[in-house]
Design a protein around this motif. Sequence first.
Motif, PDB file in Angstrom:
ATOM      1  N   THR A  88       0.863  -1.572   0.101  1.00  0.00           N
ATOM      2  CA  THR A  88      -0.033  -0.129   0.119  1.00  0.00           C
ATOM      3  C   THR A  88       0.872   1.190  -0.254  1.00  0.00           C
ATOM      4  O   THR A  88       2.251   0.775   0.143  1.00  0.00           O
ATOM      5  CB  THR A  88      -0.629   0.315   1.293  1.00  0.00           C
ATOM      6  OG1 THR A  88      -0.430   0.460   2.455  1.00  0.00           O
ATOM      7  CG2 THR A  88      -1.442  -0.974   1.741  1.00  0.00           C
ATOM      8  N   THR A  89       0.178   2.352  -0.104  1.00  0.00           N
ATOM      9  CA  THR A  89       0.944   3.490  -0.509  1.00  0.00           C
ATOM     10  C   THR A  89       1.798   3.667   1.367  1.00  0.00           C
ATOM     11  O   THR A  89       3.193   3.836   1.272  1.00  0.00           O
ATOM     12  CB  THR A  89       0.309   4.867  -1.094  1.00  0.00           C
ATOM     13  OG1 THR A  89      -0.593   4.670  -1.857  1.00  0.00           O
ATOM     14  CG2 THR A  89       0.710   6.080  -0.715  1.00  0.00           C
TER      15      THR A  89
ATOM     16  N   ASP B  47      -6.004   5.219  -1.704  1.00  0.00           N
ATOM     17  CA  ASP B  47      -5.637   4.494  -2.747  1.00  0.00           C
ATOM     18  C   ASP B  47      -6.701   3.667  -3.228  1.00  0.00           C
ATOM     19  O   ASP B  47      -7.063   3.092  -4.444  1.00  0.00           O
ATOM     20  CB  ASP B  47      -4.487   2.801  -1.873  1.00  0.00           C
ATOM     21  CG  ASP B  47      -3.746   3.436  -1.851  1.00  0.00           C
ATOM     22  OD1 ASP B  47      -2.860   4.313  -2.624  1.00  0.00           O
ATOM     23  OD2 ASP B  47      -2.581   2.492  -0.286  1.00  0.00           O
TER      24      ASP B  47
END
Length: 201
Positions: A12-13, A55
């Motif tokens: 994930t970011t 996201d």
Amino acid sequence: VKDVACMASKKTTYQKLEKLMLLWEGQHIAESESVQKKIKRFAPDGLIGVDDEWDSLDNKNKTLYICAAPNMEKDDYRKCFWVQEVVDGLADKNGKIIDRMAVKQYEITYGDKDDLAVSEKIDIGLELLKNAAFMNLCKRGCSDRQYDKRLKDYVDKYKRLIKKEIEILNPDIIFCYGKGVSECVNVLLSEMNICPKVFEL
């Protein structure tokens, strides 16, 4: 099955930023061993809230706010993400930067309406900032008489990591706090493969 495994392995970011911040702090520490002790100070930043919204494919207005450097005292080595603490109600706003960000975030979400007082936009905007991101170009304080030179030297030295953070966030909109920051960010973006809209805050 292959698609599921691929999705599970995709970072994930937030995870990408966390890894970057650890690397960045490590370089601060390594640099401090050969120069002044105080340069090991490090203030992490990135997503203000959780990365679920960031996201999400529905997020078409990923907004990144960029300032020059954290306002850290000379001997303050405490690691904190000040903007995140303010939005979470754990720290005082201490100036107009957060208010400006909150108003902008309100206007991005609801448009520039005149039917609400600025104070109301700030209150609503503070909550909306949980879906935004924030970064300082310099991750240590530059609050002295040689501010401009120190900032330029820092950006030159850590350009690769600064560009990497912007690349990970991949924003649609960037608001830069001040002309100097705006000019610096535009130069960095000219060397990258992303084209967000950039405004001076």
